[in-house]
Design a protein around this motif. Sequence first.
Motif, PDB file in Angstrom:
ATOM      1  N   PRO A 167      -5.687  10.555  11.933  1.00 17.00           N
ATOM      2  CA  PRO A 167      -5.316  11.747  11.163  1.00 17.00           C
ATOM      3  C   PRO A 167      -5.289  11.545   9.656  1.00 17.00           C
ATOM      4  O   PRO A 167      -5.591  12.480   8.899  1.00 17.00           O
ATOM      5  CB  PRO A 167      -3.914  12.077  11.697  1.00 17.00           C
ATOM      6  N   SER A 168      -4.940  10.357   9.178  1.00 12.69           N
ATOM      7  CA  SER A 168      -4.833  10.144   7.738  1.00 12.69           C
ATOM      8  C   SER A 168      -6.196  10.051   7.054  1.00 12.69           C
ATOM      9  O   SER A 168      -6.295  10.181   5.826  1.00 12.69           O
ATOM     10  CB  SER A 168      -4.029   8.868   7.438  1.00 12.69           C
ATOM     11  N   VAL A 169      -7.255   9.824   7.840  1.00 16.95           N
ATOM     12  CA  VAL A 169      -8.628   9.840   7.305  1.00 16.95           C
ATOM     13  C   VAL A 169      -9.471  10.691   8.252  1.00 16.95           C
ATOM     14  O   VAL A 169     -10.286  10.183   9.015  1.00 16.95           O
ATOM     15  CB  VAL A 169      -9.220   8.422   7.148  1.00 16.95           C
TER      16      VAL A 169
ATOM     17  N   MET B 297     -10.072  -0.776   8.105  1.00 13.60           N
ATOM     18  CA  MET B 297     -10.017   0.677   7.962  1.00 13.60           C
ATOM     19  C   MET B 297     -11.358   1.259   8.403  1.00 13.60           C
ATOM     20  O   MET B 297     -12.128   1.804   7.606  1.00 13.60           O
ATOM     21  CB  MET B 297      -9.682   1.040   6.521  1.00 13.60           C
ATOM     22  N   TRP B 298     -11.620   1.114   9.680  1.00 13.69           N
ATOM     23  CA  TRP B 298     -12.888   1.539  10.281  1.00 13.69           C
ATOM     24  C   TRP B 298     -12.555   2.586  11.339  1.00 13.69           C
ATOM     25  O   TRP B 298     -12.110   2.261  12.428  1.00 13.69           O
ATOM     26  CB  TRP B 298     -13.607   0.343  10.899  1.00 13.69           C
ATOM     27  N   PHE B 299     -12.735   3.840  10.991  1.00 13.78           N
ATOM     28  CA  PHE B 299     -12.394   4.932  11.890  1.00 13.78           C
ATOM     29  C   PHE B 299     -13.521   5.953  11.912  1.00 13.78           C
ATOM     30  O   PHE B 299     -14.088   6.287  10.865  1.00 13.78           O
ATOM     31  CB  PHE B 299     -11.105   5.633  11.454  1.00 13.78           C
ATOM     32  N   MET B 300     -13.815   6.459  13.081  1.00 14.11           N
ATOM     33  CA  MET B 300     -14.788   7.537  13.201  1.00 14.11           C
ATOM     34  C   MET B 300     -14.094   8.870  12.931  1.00 14.11           C
ATOM     35  O   MET B 300     -12.872   8.972  13.013  1.00 14.11           O
ATOM     36  CB  MET B 300     -15.420   7.521  14.595  1.00 14.11           C
ATOM     37  N   PRO B 301     -14.839   9.919  12.583  1.00 14.06           N
ATOM     38  CA  PRO B 301     -14.227  11.223  12.307  1.00 14.06           C
ATOM     39  C   PRO B 301     -13.336  11.686  13.456  1.00 14.06           C
ATOM     40  O   PRO B 301     -13.716  11.604  14.621  1.00 14.06           O
ATOM     41  CB  PRO B 301     -15.443  12.142  12.139  1.00 14.06           C
ATOM     42  N   GLY B 302     -12.134  12.142  13.112  1.00 12.65           N
ATOM     43  CA  GLY B 302     -11.197  12.641  14.105  1.00 12.65           C
ATOM     44  C   GLY B 302     -10.398  11.563  14.812  1.00 12.65           C
ATOM     45  O   GLY B 302      -9.502  11.869  15.595  1.00 12.65           O
ATOM     46  N   GLN B 303     -10.673  10.311  14.528  1.00 15.58           N
ATOM     47  CA  GLN B 303      -9.983   9.218  15.217  1.00 15.58           C
ATOM     48  C   GLN B 303      -8.611   8.931  14.632  1.00 15.58           C
ATOM     49  O   GLN B 303      -7.676   8.610  15.358  1.00 15.58           O
ATOM     50  CB  GLN B 303     -10.847   7.948  15.161  1.00 15.58           C
TER      51      GLN B 303
ATOM     52  N   LYS C 205       0.816  -1.214   0.000  1.00 17.60           N
ATOM     53  CA  LYS C 205       0.000   0.000   0.000  1.00 17.60           C
ATOM     54  C   LYS C 205       0.851   1.267   0.000  1.00 17.60           C
ATOM     55  O   LYS C 205       2.025   1.261   0.382  1.00 17.60           O
ATOM     56  CB  LYS C 205      -0.909   0.020   1.236  1.00 17.60           C
ATOM     57  N   ASP C 206       0.209   2.346  -0.388  1.00 20.60           N
ATOM     58  CA  ASP C 206       0.802   3.682  -0.314  1.00 20.60           C
ATOM     59  C   ASP C 206       0.857   4.092   1.154  1.00 20.60           C
ATOM     60  O   ASP C 206      -0.168   4.130   1.838  1.00 20.60           O
ATOM     61  CB  ASP C 206      -0.065   4.648  -1.114  1.00 20.60           C
ATOM     62  N   ILE C 207       2.063   4.372   1.655  1.00 24.54           N
ATOM     63  CA  ILE C 207       2.229   4.719   3.069  1.00 24.54           C
ATOM     64  C   ILE C 207       2.493   6.213   3.263  1.00 24.54           C
ATOM     65  O   ILE C 207       2.738   6.653   4.392  1.00 24.54           O
ATOM     66  CB  ILE C 207       3.369   3.902   3.710  1.00 24.54           C
ATOM     67  N   SER C 208       2.416   6.985   2.194  1.00 24.23           N
ATOM     68  CA  SER C 208       2.683   8.424   2.314  1.00 24.23           C
ATOM     69  C   SER C 208       1.624   9.086   3.181  1.00 24.23           C
ATOM     70  O   SER C 208       0.469   8.651   3.239  1.00 24.23           O
ATOM     71  CB  SER C 208       2.693   9.073   0.923  1.00 24.23           C
ATOM     72  N   GLY C 209       2.029  10.145   3.866  1.00 24.24           N
ATOM     73  CA  GLY C 209       1.094  10.905   4.692  1.00 24.24           C
ATOM     74  C   GLY C 209       0.536  10.127   5.867  1.00 24.24           C
ATOM     75  O   GLY C 209      -0.518  10.476   6.389  1.00 24.24           O
TER      76      GLY C 209
END
Length: 349
Positions: A241-243, A233-239, A39-43
């Motif tokens: 930084p990359s998403v 890849m299950w994240f809530m808003p603000g949880q 996968k792309d690991i940038s950022g």
Amino acid sequence: MKRTKLLTMMAVLVMLFTAAREDKTTTVFIIGDSTAANKDISGGKQERGWGMALQCYFDDNIRVDNHAVNGRSSLSFINEGRWDKVLQLMKPGDYVIIQFGHNDEKPKADRHTDPGSTFDYNLAKFVRETREHGGIPVLMSCVVRRNWASPDPSEKKGEAVGGSIDDEALRNTTAAEKPLSSEGMVLTDTHGLYRVAPRDVASRMNVHFVDANQITHDLEQGLGVEGSKKLHMWFMPGQEPSVPNGRQDNTHYNVYGAHVVARLLADALCAEIPVLTKYRCDADITVDRLGRGDYMDLEQAVKAAQALPQAEKVIQILGGEWVKPQLPKKSGIRFVLREGASWKGKNES
């Protein structure tokens, strides 16, 4: 002149010796889709494929060469010339892990195959041509999607058998403050006969088989509705930084999930092919700047190791030059340097 000839002969001998040593390294190729891909690991991106993490669980006698690519099916992998590239790199004694299904299910003509027909044909082609090149094929069924049946049968989740959900489009979704849909307590299959076909081909062709579908089903079912979110890849808003807007992706793994699955599949490979057991390794934490490990930063890895409850902790480092942390003698942390990793300013190995 004599000195020059002697140096030349020595250089040739060193090259031959190095080549002989390199030939002893066995390559494990992986061909498949986004669930296994690099996968792309940038950022600071957190998505990982299980194949990206597999090197962490085999020592330097095994080299994992991951050719899995997002969005590919058995058909498109062949038609894009990706399989030909693997064949060109393969040497006798190498292994090829073959895992498709997620995208063969899709209706697009450039990806779609049918189980019992074209899907089986492509899997058999990978097996046959691997053997023709002296390699050892290993068929794997596709990993499960985190698809918990809704308590309301009228609610459409978009993950019916046949892969109607577009896994790759999940990266463009965001998460609301509340779950996008209600979930039940039963992990429901989305692959149908695509998870059966690899076993059938393996049986017909007498091929090594690893039931990754059953392994990951048991894993996710055991973790339950909430626990299984931690793999993906299950994240809530603000949880994360990359998403920043969050994501609810039931297909793709995060760093933690990829390592959990890779570890289980490494064990399964060793059970199926016992000779690999002597190369099986593990560590509490792996550090790698290419994103294959648990961490890319050694300082973060040390902090994580210090928080572990056990007295002895092992951190393995894959490749590169690193500044060795100054730790108390009773820290309990031991470093294992792999793939030519070294301490900056020192000749340690």
